[in-house]
Design an enzyme around this catalytic site. Sequence first.
Site, mmCIF file in Angstrom:
data_model
loop_
_atom_site.group_PDB
_atom_site.id
_atom_site.type_symbol
_atom_site.label_atom_id
_atom_site.label_comp_id
_atom_site.label_asym_id
_atom_site.label_seq_id
_atom_site.Cartn_x
_atom_site.Cartn_y
_atom_site.Cartn_z
ATOM 1 N N ASP A 41 -6.211 9.027 13.762
ATOM 2 C CA ASP A 41 -6.540 8.598 12.393
ATOM 3 C C ASP A 41 -7.247 7.254 12.424
ATOM 4 O O ASP A 41 -6.918 6.338 11.680
ATOM 5 C CB ASP A 41 -5.277 8.515 11.534
ATOM 6 C CG ASP A 41 -5.622 8.446 10.044
ATOM 7 O OD1 ASP A 41 -6.757 8.802 9.678
ATOM 8 O OD2 ASP A 41 -4.756 8.018 9.260
ATOM 9 N N GLY A 97 0.572 5.664 0.970
ATOM 10 C CA GLY A 97 -0.162 6.778 1.552
ATOM 11 C C GLY A 97 0.691 8.013 1.550
ATOM 12 O O GLY A 97 1.771 8.057 0.951
ATOM 13 N N THR A 98 0.199 9.031 2.219
ATOM 14 C CA THR A 98 0.956 10.277 2.268
ATOM 15 C C THR A 98 2.244 10.108 3.061
ATOM 16 O O THR A 98 3.194 10.869 2.888
ATOM 17 C CB THR A 98 0.101 11.375 2.917
ATOM 18 O OG1 THR A 98 -0.329 10.917 4.202
ATOM 19 C CG2 THR A 98 -1.116 11.676 2.072
ATOM 20 N N PHE A 99 2.296 9.101 3.942
ATOM 21 C CA PHE A 99 3.482 8.877 4.768
ATOM 22 C C PHE A 99 4.600 8.213 3.989
ATOM 23 O O PHE A 99 5.756 8.352 4.307
ATOM 24 C CB PHE A 99 3.110 7.979 5.940
ATOM 25 C CG PHE A 99 2.540 6.659 5.499
ATOM 26 C CD1 PHE A 99 3.359 5.584 5.212
ATOM 27 C CD2 PHE A 99 1.172 6.509 5.342
ATOM 28 C CE1 PHE A 99 2.834 4.381 4.790
ATOM 29 C CE2 PHE A 99 0.640 5.308 4.922
ATOM 30 C CZ PHE A 99 1.461 4.231 4.637
ATOM 31 N N GLY A 100 4.242 7.428 2.985
ATOM 32 C CA GLY A 100 5.225 6.628 2.275
ATOM 33 C C GLY A 100 4.559 5.396 1.693
ATOM 34 O O GLY A 100 3.498 5.483 1.073
ATOM 35 N N GLN A 101 5.139 4.250 1.933
ATOM 36 C CA GLN A 101 4.611 3.022 1.361
ATOM 37 C C GLN A 101 4.892 1.855 2.301
ATOM 38 O O GLN A 101 5.755 1.933 3.168
ATOM 39 C CB GLN A 101 5.226 2.764 -0.017
ATOM 40 C CG GLN A 101 6.731 2.818 -0.037
ATOM 41 C CD GLN A 101 7.278 2.978 -1.443
ATOM 42 O OE1 GLN A 101 6.665 2.512 -2.398
ATOM 43 N NE2 GLN A 101 8.417 3.631 -1.574
ATOM 44 N N VAL A 102 4.137 0.795 2.094
ATOM 45 C CA VAL A 102 4.260 -0.413 2.907
ATOM 46 C C VAL A 102 4.529 -1.578 1.978
ATOM 47 O O VAL A 102 3.870 -1.736 0.944
ATOM 48 C CB VAL A 102 2.980 -0.672 3.737
ATOM 49 C CG1 VAL A 102 3.104 -1.977 4.508
ATOM 50 C CG2 VAL A 102 2.726 0.471 4.689
ATOM 51 N N GLY A 145 0.811 -1.202 0.000
ATOM 52 C CA GLY A 145 0.000 0.000 0.000
ATOM 53 C C GLY A 145 0.848 1.256 0.000
ATOM 54 O O GLY A 145 2.064 1.208 0.160
ATOM 55 N N LYS A 200 7.138 -0.495 6.788
ATOM 56 C CA LYS A 200 6.645 0.819 6.386
ATOM 57 C C LYS A 200 7.839 1.705 6.103
ATOM 58 O O LYS A 200 8.644 1.990 6.999
ATOM 59 C CB LYS A 200 5.773 1.387 7.507
ATOM 60 C CG LYS A 200 5.141 2.733 7.226
ATOM 61 C CD LYS A 200 4.256 3.110 8.416
ATOM 62 C CE LYS A 200 3.550 4.424 8.191
ATOM 63 N NZ LYS A 200 2.684 4.779 9.350
#
Length: 1191
Positions: free
Chosen positions: A322, A206-211, A204, A226
């Site tokens: 969140d 997201g705005t944080f990065g990726q997994v 996945g 992550k």
Amino acid sequence: MASQVLVYPPYVYQTQSSAFCSVKKLKVEPSGCVFQERACPQIHVNGRHFGNPLPSTKGSAFQTKIPFSKPRGHSFSLQAGAIVVKDTAGATKVIAAQAQQAGVEAPRAVVWRNRLHFLGGPQRCGLKRKSEELDNHSGAMQIVDELSILPAMLQTNMGNPVTVVTATTGSKQNCTSGEGDYQLVQHEVLCSVKNTYEVLDFLGRGTFGQVVKCWKRGTNEIVAIKILKNHPSYARQGQIEVSILARLSTENADEYNFVRAYECFQHRNHTCLVFEMLEQNLYDFLKQNKFSPLPLKVIRPVLQQVATALKKLKSLGLIHADLKPENIMLVDPVRQPYRVKVIDFGSASHVSKTVCSTYLQSRYYRAPEIILGLPFCEAIDMWSLGCVIAELFLGWPLYPGALEYDQIRYISQTQGLPGEQLLNVGTKSTRFFCRETDMSHSGWRLKTLEEHEAETGMKSKEARKYIFNSLDDIVHVNTVMDLEGSDLLAEKADRREFVSLLKKMLLIDADLRITPIETLNHPFVSMKHLLDFPHSSHVKSCFHIMDICKSPSSCETNNHSKMSLLRPVASNGTAALAANFTKVGTLRSQALTTSAHSVVHHGIPLQAGTAQFGCGDAFHQTLIICPPAIQGIPAAHGKPTSYSIRVDNTVPLVTQAPAVQPLQIRPGVLSQTWSGRTQQMLIPAWQQVTPMAPAAATLTSEGMAGSQRLGDWGKMIPHSNHYNSVMPPPLLTNQITLSAPQPISVGIAHVVWPQPATTKKNKLCQNRSNSLQNTNVPHSAFISPKIISGKEVEEVSCVETQDNHTSEGEARTCHEASVRQDSSVSDKQRQTIIIADSPSPAVSVITISSDTDDEETSPRPSLRECKGSLDCEACQSTLNIDRMCSLSSPDSTLSTSSSGQSSPSPCKRPNSMSDDEQESGCETVDGSPTSDSSGHDSPFAESSFVEDTPQNPELGTCAGTEAKPALSTAVEPPVGTERGLNVDAHMANTDSTCQPLTKGQPAPGKLNQPSASAARQQKPTSAFQQQHLNLSQVQHFGTGHQEWNGNFGHRRQQAYIPTSVTSNPFTLSHGSPNHTAVHAHLAGSAHLGGQPTLLPYPPSTALSSAAPVAHLLASPCTSRPMLQHPTYNISHPSGIVHQVPVGINPRLLPSPTIHQTQYKPIFPPHSYIAASPAYTGFPLSPTKLSQYPYM
């Protein structure tokens, strides 16, 4: 809007090269929303239906299998839910926890671009879940080569994963994009200080990065890593997340239901966080169910677990900030249904460091104080949780605002405008509200759609599926139509409590909003309101489902360094041990393993009083007397070698039993030591339940009325709170004389529950066909063996699957053989059993040694064949499944089984679901292929059990065709050594009874039992006729051969009685209410509280040299040498010899038989207990045993 991904043959691809990589573009054609039209309102959960189901035999909800009938390269379509990767903050789509072998790695590397958005981004039928606009049409689209669409654990039927596109790496494959994302390459190795991780799949973004999904090299462990962006704007929040995870790592992640973080390291200037691998998030689960509403009994455990996590966060002063369905993960929906954990602490912060006007939370779940710019605290998480459970109940977000204006507009229309004091303080109030000036007093009003559009230029949209004028209207949504009677009344009461709790969680004023602790005590979670419907199958199902989320916490606490008392130790004489508290509804039995040189004592049940039917005793505990080595306690040098402990029961019960004098034990018992370096301890096996009203003399399995909770049964006593005083020496009236260096060996009981639970840690054999009602604790001391492979060997082999092995259906199997086998036994017939619906990918082949010398070739009716009767006990839900108990012999092992559930051929019946469900025709058992209940699937070899005894073909009929008995018990003495005393009992049940077939002698009588249906009606009728039992017969009760299934270990030896012993009739003692005789133990369902029945053996003649004397439990998977033991006896001061009492659980079944010459006893056959070789009968409540007020 959703899209379809079409994969074309290679000649359609247009390859483009750049300085960084070579990419084959994939043609993407948009299409209509996949889930535009709602399907019929039904929920598939592990083959079960909830809501208003229609007959269906399709796959279950947790199966995301997409049938690919066309070969690779042909066009095919994918459902949107299959490969959606959300580009939202915290969208960690962790989809599998299956170990990947090195041999199946794809040979080609794949580069994932930073703009990898499948199917037009995170959209729900045209509704974006975030306010940020996603750039879904720029950049090259790439999908992982050899990337399987399904979670790895659910791909058992997927032969060929889909090759979508390939990409070759360029010269700068590990560069960082302009947005700070790390450029990943498949099979790239990420290195920390201690470990190396190989990238397997992309999970996945997201705005944080990726997994990414990674394999921890050198182990079978799969983790989720992550990888944060190295952009400066994310650096600060990344540091906060690391610090919060470091703080949470000191807590028990399993007890408090948040994801476990393993380590943090830097890789090419990117922060990498290593987490445990989880299965699926709630949003994807809803999507797989086409956003159908979930029933309240499924919502409740999710709410309870998340509220437990928020309670812990609040105690630490942390805000998750969140919380949403994407960040609530199903740990393992197949083997641990309803078990969830909270993930993604990327937006978390400490309550003391909050800043007003901070952009927090996903919009659908954003609290009013965040929208209005008010000061906030942990209460914003409770708002989010309220929105989540409302979404689970509705199947759609309660407030799905596309804009913040829409969000506050939806809230205001349903719940009213925020208070004036809030609007006055809010820094963003004027964005959505305006003051009224033409009124006598100033006030606030919501801006109109036109005013907001004129000010912002953004047009508001209506995205709600349900528009409520009040939260009270939610109670009328998605009403269940297939309930009636008490089930319907319970559902209505449950809905009222749900709405009551939801209103408190969604209070606009954060100061008045309910807290996590108050939520856990709310009637909806505690289910106090459901106690008014004790006979409702719907209520029973609710309690069993809630046990799923309660059991793991108490057990995993012990296995994660919370109780050093139970931590395994390894020594020269004792193998590494573990303790297991197995939740069995009304009883928690402790299972221990040890080496062959130690004797395991499951417990000495000490009954508090003589009340047996319908009343709970005031103080009632089971103690375990054993050396510390067995308990996993290292010897403490320099301390006293022995001590005593008093165990106090914190939850007393109401009792009607008259007070009796306490039992006495000689002071030397607890002061003696087994060795000079170990200590003795008394350890409780379970604690009692909350107070309950006695229901006198009702032989019913539904006597759970009153204020007691099914989920409270079997709760474990925290050692830190209850070992607080010293126990006085007087414990038992039976004086126990011990030789100093030897352990005590007493009669013990096996308690077998038909539903073992499994986790990724221990890989228990799972009963997949009923995993919804798994109530066992997921940490086991030793794995209950399945059917033993009866090989003719003279050694002991133990084959165990590793704890972290990731194969789904793998179970530990212990193969045990006798130290010395008789030649006649070694020639016995063996037959192979193939379990058709085994969850293991490979076919399980199990061989069993039969108990006969004659090779029968003619087919005989299968003892396991189910006739499909409505009364078939094996076809019923586990709410009515009998627990099975047998007195342990030296070769017995604790086995868990489920009739008709873990069996190789489950009965295919429409009503084989939970009790509150209607017949829907769904017979899918977690994707397992269907199989018939035929003779070749029987767990027993198709040969006679009794040597030289004619078999009656009519005995093979299913007991379910007759009235179901209230209980089934069997008392079995240990193995003897004289073959002349052999008696193999052939269990048959054509008329609700089982007659033992004694060699050379017919069974003299039968034991009448009432039907279970009559018991459920709570008719206060006598279950048994009082009768005298002579020494030359052994009575067994059973529900028929259908109760035996493939999860049993060695078939234990039945009690055998030498026919040479003269008969000595025995009558029951008069010391208890309702002593209308029972043969071996009490009528199980009548024994409501699960209190152990005292079963002392009656006085008799002297012990012969080959007589069975004590029930000795040998640990499985270990050798059994002949141990020389000094003699001891358990005697009464008056000279009447008694066996130490044995605890029995309600609704018990006998264990399978085993030929007694196949295995030798642990101890030599000399007389070391003053007991009779013949067991005549057992009093229910002996007058010699008394109540223990200190227990």
